[in-house]
Design a protein around this motif. Structure first.
Motif: not given
Length: 299
Positions: A53-55, A89-98, A100-104, A120-125
């Motif tokens: 329930q939160g980033a 935010s979710g976009l902030d979290m996506a930047h952080l995940l990028a 990681f050595a092996a991000p989900p 989609f610039d953040l390579k979302a599926v």
């Protein structure tokens, strides 16, 4: 809300059925998180689903799992991630995940279309709109399983033999097959509803990486999962011409051709679009041909 424990939202995972997707759902609103977890746990392709329930809570979970690599027993394959959350935010979290050595993989979930291009610039599926329709969710899981199966390494080896075939692709959603652009009507998704746009109403198309934003006479911009090159090939007989690496335009929609300081541009409605030097001669020849009564495709 954000940042607290998911508590009851996580509930108990169903007994493992067989190796399949391991998913993490992230949403600061408990009802939305519950709904997403219900959909995940009800899908035969998902073997494990948990919620955060939160980033901040989600990053703690992923920091343990992702840091160990996708082969880890508690690894996460995909994050279904809400965008509008307090704090990170979710976009902030996506930047952080990028980082990681092996991000989900990431599937963004939101009630708004405004962030689609950046997502989609953040390579979302995928990019799911709330309220989530089951058939649209099913399509999203299919995209995730295909992306994992196409990857290299232990993730792919684990996924290929164990994940059942997903439902057929739904035409009209982001990610529709390229054959969808060959007809006279283009299926697009807007607000969770599949609509059909007449290709003859399209004035120009703007590239966004592997995606394209389609603009119509009504001024509507629809984001679709097609490259500009694929659209150019399919729509050339309909009077569309490439004027720039970013733009594909209907010749009949060009209202003005402008030359300013050696730079060429065209006006379509209230939009001014640049013409690259590489495409300038072809565009001029086509406009002259049209003015002289030549082929008038794309009326």
């Amino acid at each position: 809300m954000g940042g607290g424990s998911a508590g009851g939202a996580q509930g108990r995972d169903r007994a493992p059925r067989r190796a399949g997707l391991r998913a993490l759902a992230v949403d600061d609103e408990a009802p939305a998180l519950e709904e997403l977890l219900y959909l995940l746990r009800d899908d035969a392709r998902v073997s494990h689903a948990e919620g955060a329930q939160g980033a901040t809570e989600a990053l703690r979970r992923l920091g343990r799992a992702v840091g160990e690599g996708h082969a880890a027993d508690d690894g996460i394959d995909v994050v279904f991630l809400d965008i509008s959350m307090p704090g990170l935010s979710g976009l902030d979290m996506a930047h952080l995940l990028a980082g990681f050595a092996a991000p989900p993989l990431i599937v963004f979930v939101t009630a708004h279309e405004d962030h689609a291009v950046r997502a989609f610039d953040l390579k979302a599926v995928d990019y799911l709109l709330k309220p989530i329709r089951r058939e649209r969710f099913t399509e999203s899981v299919r995209r995730v399983t295909e992306a994992l199966a196409a990857a290299s390494g232990p993730y792919a080896a684990r996924m290929r033999p164990d994940v059942p075939d997903a439902a057929p692709a739904q035409s009209g959603v982001l990610g529709a097959r390229s054959s969808a652009v060959g007809g006279s009507r283009l299926p697009v998704e807007l607000g969770g509803v599949t609509r059909f746009v007449d290709v003859d109403d399209i004035t120009h198309v703007e590239a966004h990486g592997d995606y394209a934003r389609v603009h119509t006479r009504q001024g509507t911009g629809h984001l679709i999962r097609h490259s500009l090159a694929a659209l150019e090939e399919s729509w050339r007989p309909r009077g569309f011409v490439r004027i720039h690496r970013r733009y594909l335009v209907r010749l009949a929609s060009i209202e003005e051709l402008r030359l300013d300081g050696g730079s060429l541009s065209v006006r379509i409605g209230d939009r001014i679009l640049a013409v690259s030097r590489r495409n300038a001669r072809d565009l001029r020849d086509l406009l002259v041909q049209r003015a002289n009564g030549g082929p008038r495709n794309g009326r």
